[in-house]
Write a protein that holds these residues in place. Sequence first.
Motif, PDB file in Angstrom:
ATOM      1  N   ILE A   1       0.614  12.522  -3.311  1.00  0.00           N
ATOM      2  CA  ILE A   1       0.873  13.251  -4.548  1.00  0.00           C
ATOM      3  C   ILE A   1       2.236  13.913  -4.406  1.00  0.00           C
ATOM      4  N   LYS A   2       3.170  13.503  -5.251  1.00  0.00           N
ATOM      5  CA  LYS A   2       4.566  13.932  -5.118  1.00  0.00           C
ATOM      6  C   LYS A   2       4.899  14.999  -6.160  1.00  0.00           C
ATOM      7  N   MET A   3       5.722  15.953  -5.750  1.00  0.00           N
ATOM      8  CA  MET A   3       6.263  16.951  -6.654  1.00  0.00           C
ATOM      9  C   MET A   3       7.693  17.280  -6.238  1.00  0.00           C
ATOM     10  N   GLU A   4       8.492  17.700  -7.198  1.00  0.00           N
ATOM     11  CA  GLU A   4       9.813  18.219  -6.874  1.00  0.00           C
ATOM     12  C   GLU A   4       9.674  19.703  -6.564  1.00  0.00           C
ATOM     13  N   ILE A   5      10.035  20.066  -5.339  1.00  0.00           N
ATOM     14  CA  ILE A   5       9.895  21.440  -4.870  1.00  0.00           C
ATOM     15  C   ILE A   5      11.283  22.044  -4.691  1.00  0.00           C
ATOM     16  N   GLU A   6      11.468  23.206  -5.240  1.00  0.00           N
ATOM     17  CA  GLU A   6      12.758  23.883  -5.146  1.00  0.00           C
ATOM     18  C   GLU A   6      12.795  24.775  -3.909  1.00  0.00           C
ATOM     19  N   HIS A   7      13.889  24.690  -3.161  1.00  0.00           N
ATOM     20  CA  HIS A   7      14.054  25.564  -1.995  1.00  0.00           C
ATOM     21  C   HIS A   7      15.537  25.814  -1.766  1.00  0.00           C
ATOM     22  N   SER A   8      15.821  26.788  -0.955  1.00  0.00           N
ATOM     23  CA  SER A   8      17.222  27.148  -0.697  1.00  0.00           C
ATOM     24  C   SER A   8      17.819  26.234   0.368  1.00  0.00           C
ATOM     25  N   GLU A   9      19.101  25.956   0.208  1.00  0.00           N
ATOM     26  CA  GLU A   9      19.821  25.087   1.156  1.00  0.00           C
ATOM     27  C   GLU A   9      21.139  25.768   1.543  1.00  0.00           C
ATOM     28  N   ARG A  10      21.438  25.763   2.809  1.00  0.00           N
ATOM     29  CA  ARG A  10      22.678  26.345   3.321  1.00  0.00           C
ATOM     30  C   ARG A  10      23.793  25.297   3.240  1.00  0.00           C
ATOM     31  N   PHE A  11      24.983  25.704   2.744  1.00  0.00           N
ATOM     32  CA  PHE A  11      26.068  24.741   2.633  1.00  0.00           C
ATOM     33  C   PHE A  11      27.410  25.447   2.915  1.00  0.00           C
ATOM     34  N   GLU A  12      28.392  24.632   3.288  1.00  0.00           N
ATOM     35  CA  GLU A  12      29.750  25.154   3.526  1.00  0.00           C
ATOM     36  C   GLU A  12      30.456  25.340   2.183  1.00  0.00           C
ATOM     37  N   THR A  13      31.121  26.497   2.023  1.00  0.00           N
ATOM     38  CA  THR A  13      31.812  26.786   0.762  1.00  0.00           C
ATOM     39  C   THR A  13      33.202  26.160   0.698  1.00  0.00           C
ATOM     40  N   GLY A  14      33.725  25.730   1.836  1.00  0.00           N
ATOM     41  CA  GLY A  14      35.095  25.219   1.879  1.00  0.00           C
ATOM     42  C   GLY A  14      36.102  26.293   2.241  1.00  0.00           C
TER      43      GLY A  14
ATOM     44  N   ARG B   1       0.827  -1.217   0.000  1.00  0.00           N
ATOM     45  CA  ARG B   1       0.000   0.000   0.000  1.00  0.00           C
ATOM     46  C   ARG B   1       0.861   1.267   0.000  1.00  0.00           C
ATOM     47  N   GLY B   2       1.969   1.229   0.702  1.00  0.00           N
ATOM     48  CA  GLY B   2       2.840   2.386   0.791  1.00  0.00           C
ATOM     49  C   GLY B   2       3.632   2.670  -0.469  1.00  0.00           C
ATOM     50  N   ASP B   3       3.565   1.767  -1.455  1.00  0.00           N
ATOM     51  CA  ASP B   3       4.310   1.968  -2.699  1.00  0.00           C
ATOM     52  C   ASP B   3       3.547   2.794  -3.730  1.00  0.00           C
ATOM     53  N   PHE B   4       2.254   2.908  -3.549  1.00  0.00           N
ATOM     54  CA  PHE B   4       1.446   3.614  -4.543  1.00  0.00           C
ATOM     55  C   PHE B   4       1.638   5.125  -4.417  1.00  0.00           C
ATOM     56  N   ARG B   5       1.622   5.804  -5.571  1.00  0.00           N
ATOM     57  CA  ARG B   5       1.860   7.234  -5.554  1.00  0.00           C
ATOM     58  C   ARG B   5       1.371   7.877  -6.852  1.00  0.00           C
ATOM     59  N   ILE B   6       1.222   9.188  -6.791  1.00  0.00           N
ATOM     60  CA  ILE B   6       0.887  10.015  -7.956  1.00  0.00           C
ATOM     61  C   ILE B   6       1.950  11.103  -8.055  1.00  0.00           C
ATOM     62  N   ASP B   7       2.511  11.284  -9.241  1.00  0.00           N
ATOM     63  CA  ASP B   7       3.515  12.329  -9.455  1.00  0.00           C
ATOM     64  C   ASP B   7       2.955  13.400 -10.382  1.00  0.00           C
ATOM     65  N   VAL B   8       3.202  14.647 -10.025  1.00  0.00           N
ATOM     66  CA  VAL B   8       2.835  15.772 -10.875  1.00  0.00           C
ATOM     67  C   VAL B   8       4.133  16.451 -11.300  1.00  0.00           C
ATOM     68  N   ILE B   9       4.373  16.501 -12.622  1.00  0.00           N
ATOM     69  CA  ILE B   9       5.673  16.932 -13.144  1.00  0.00           C
ATOM     70  C   ILE B   9       5.472  18.042 -14.171  1.00  0.00           C
ATOM     71  N   PRO B  10       5.755  19.288 -13.817  1.00  0.00           N
ATOM     72  CA  PRO B  10       5.694  20.365 -14.806  1.00  0.00           C
ATOM     73  C   PRO B  10       7.023  20.487 -15.556  1.00  0.00           C
ATOM     74  N   ASP B  11       6.949  20.846 -16.820  1.00  0.00           N
ATOM     75  CA  ASP B  11       8.141  21.075 -17.643  1.00  0.00           C
ATOM     76  C   ASP B  11       7.918  22.367 -18.420  1.00  0.00           C
ATOM     77  N   LYS B  12       8.541  23.456 -17.957  1.00  0.00           N
ATOM     78  CA  LYS B  12       8.319  24.753 -18.586  1.00  0.00           C
ATOM     79  C   LYS B  12       8.846  24.797 -20.011  1.00  0.00           C
ATOM     80  N   GLU B  13      10.006  24.158 -20.247  1.00  0.00           N
ATOM     81  CA  GLU B  13      10.595  24.202 -21.582  1.00  0.00           C
ATOM     82  C   GLU B  13       9.715  23.475 -22.594  1.00  0.00           C
ATOM     83  N   ALA B  14       9.275  22.293 -22.230  1.00  0.00           N
ATOM     84  CA  ALA B  14       8.405  21.529 -23.133  1.00  0.00           C
ATOM     85  C   ALA B  14       6.962  22.008 -23.059  1.00  0.00           C
ATOM     86  N   ARG B  15       6.666  22.841 -22.052  1.00  0.00           N
ATOM     87  CA  ARG B  15       5.322  23.379 -21.807  1.00  0.00           C
ATOM     88  C   ARG B  15       4.306  22.253 -21.603  1.00  0.00           C
ATOM     89  N   THR B  16       4.672  21.321 -20.719  1.00  0.00           N
ATOM     90  CA  THR B  16       3.793  20.185 -20.425  1.00  0.00           C
ATOM     91  C   THR B  16       3.628  20.012 -18.918  1.00  0.00           C
TER      92      THR B  16
END
Length: 637
Positions: A208-221, A57-72
């Motif tokens: 319902i899964k989507m890829e969400i963009e957000h900022s992430e803090r990281f060490e520059t070295g 049951r936990g394997d089932f999912r719905i993905d929503v995928i926008p593609d601005k370049e392909a406009r889909t």
Amino acid sequence: MSKKQFKAESKRLLDLMINSIYTNKEIFLREIISNASDAIDKLCYLSLTDEGVGLERGDFRIDVIPDKEARTITVRDNGIGMSLEEAEKNLGVIARSGSGAFKAEMDQAQAGDLSIIGQFGVGFYSAFMVSDKVTVLTRKYGEEKGVKWESAGADGYTVTEIDRDAVGTDVIMHIKPDTDDEIYGSYLEVWKLKALIKKYSDYVRWPIKMEIEHSERFETGETNDDGSPKFDYRMVKEEETVNSMVPIWQRAKSEVTDDDCIAWYKEKHHDVKDPCVLVRINAEGAVSYKAMLFVPGEENGSQFYGETKGGITLYSNGVMIMEKCDKLVHDYFEFVKGVVDSPDLSLNISREILQHDRQLKIMGQNIEKRIKGELEKLMREDRPKYEEFYKNYGVHLKCGVCDEYGRYKDFLRELLLFYTSEDKQQTLKEYVEAMPESQKAIYYASSDSVKHALSLPQCEEVRRRGYSILYLTTPLDEMVLECLHDQDGKSFCNVVTDDLGFETDEEKKAADERDIENREFLDFVKESVGDDVAKVKFSRKLASQPCCLTTEGGITLEMEKYFRHGPSPEMRSVRATRVLELNDGHAAVQALKAAFDGGDKERAKKLAVILARLAEMLSGAEIEAPAAFAALVAELF
């Protein structure tokens, strides 16, 4: 690969649906996600008896995928999929429902436990409201080959076999170019899609899964001057589940406390104040539904108008059907907010309108009884809190009593409150139960405030006998009592206009004879006062005051005040038929009578006008010429 044509009736229906059936383009995503949920439901059901499915049951999912370049926009599910034949039947013939056929094939007892959203087979075509082409890639569980179905609308479609590794379906919507009237490209924005999912499909049972963009803090070295590491920020994409899945109202009461429900309400409706009433319903029977309803703790005046109007949100199996369903409860309960969720609704093909309202009527009747029961409980257990509720929403109940010629008066009368003093309110039932045995009627007085009503001279005789009075502060209150007609067999008596019922027939006869004997004097007073009053008579109600103003006919002084601020000249011109009543036992009236009998008609005229103006003041009516009245009084010194 040749293009196939939709059947003629399907072409007409497709055109009608794209341009007429759906009133809101944004619901296309709701429909496609609902179909994906249906497909997962079917495969999940089969997995109970078919180990070959290989998915938990936990394997089932719905993905929503926008593609601005392909406009889909792609909506992907790992549900049961479609074969070539099913793609022809379900997508090539509009209004054929794969979900409906699947449910029909099941044993009736089993079908009762399976909730499938799509029942009409047209929701898929809502995609053409925002797309100029729709591509479906699918493979049915148990089939070796996949299927590609593609259409640009009413011109027809193509369907071919393809190689496809995964079971399930991809619906790829090629979004239309932007126009002056519609920015279709906004549907390609992640924030927009996420908002639509939260609005319409938040409680679909599968993630319902989507890829969400957000900022992430990281060490520059690199390091700072003090040796500490330097940090920077970068944008990363992470997969998130954007829907809540199991709504709070679907969970058992043992899992969700009232405090949890209140917290949900405050967050959902942006209210900082706790609701004064919470109603939780889990009903099974002719119509099954769950509801979680709230009476806000404070009235927001704007919530009853336009876009901010409150109301109950209607769901079917977790999919939002109506954001503000005004058919569940009558207007007298329009302040109630919350949700109702039922799998038994008969919806039309757009899901936006109920096909018929039998189920809604059954639910509405039961919901209103529960709301009323909770309000009565609040009245019994926390009277101050109920009085605060009534202060906020009592006008809705009063309007409900008057609505449709009093159709709902008996349902609502037990919720009404009336002032019997400046700081005490009673229900009509409480008033009648406290009445002395000698009291034959329910007495009331109308004014613009309780304080002023208490000072009305006509109330003195009633209170002297030990009877309570209902003090009405709006013309609507008078209309309410007129609609109610009586309470437990006790009729309502307006102390200002009605016969109080205290006199015997002999006393009434003597009073009439007294008016006849003094007709010349009373006519003189009427002539002195002019057209401001229609009649002058001796009063049978006054005790300590010299005079009072009463009315005859259906229009009272309070109604006159109401009409005076009406929208039309005709309404503003409505006037009550005024009667000046004099207390012949009072010194002021005796002085007037003495001046008349002594032949000092000029003084008698001035005294008559003064008493008429005093009566107006005591009644709360406006004096048209206060300066002239003051000058007249000054002349007598």
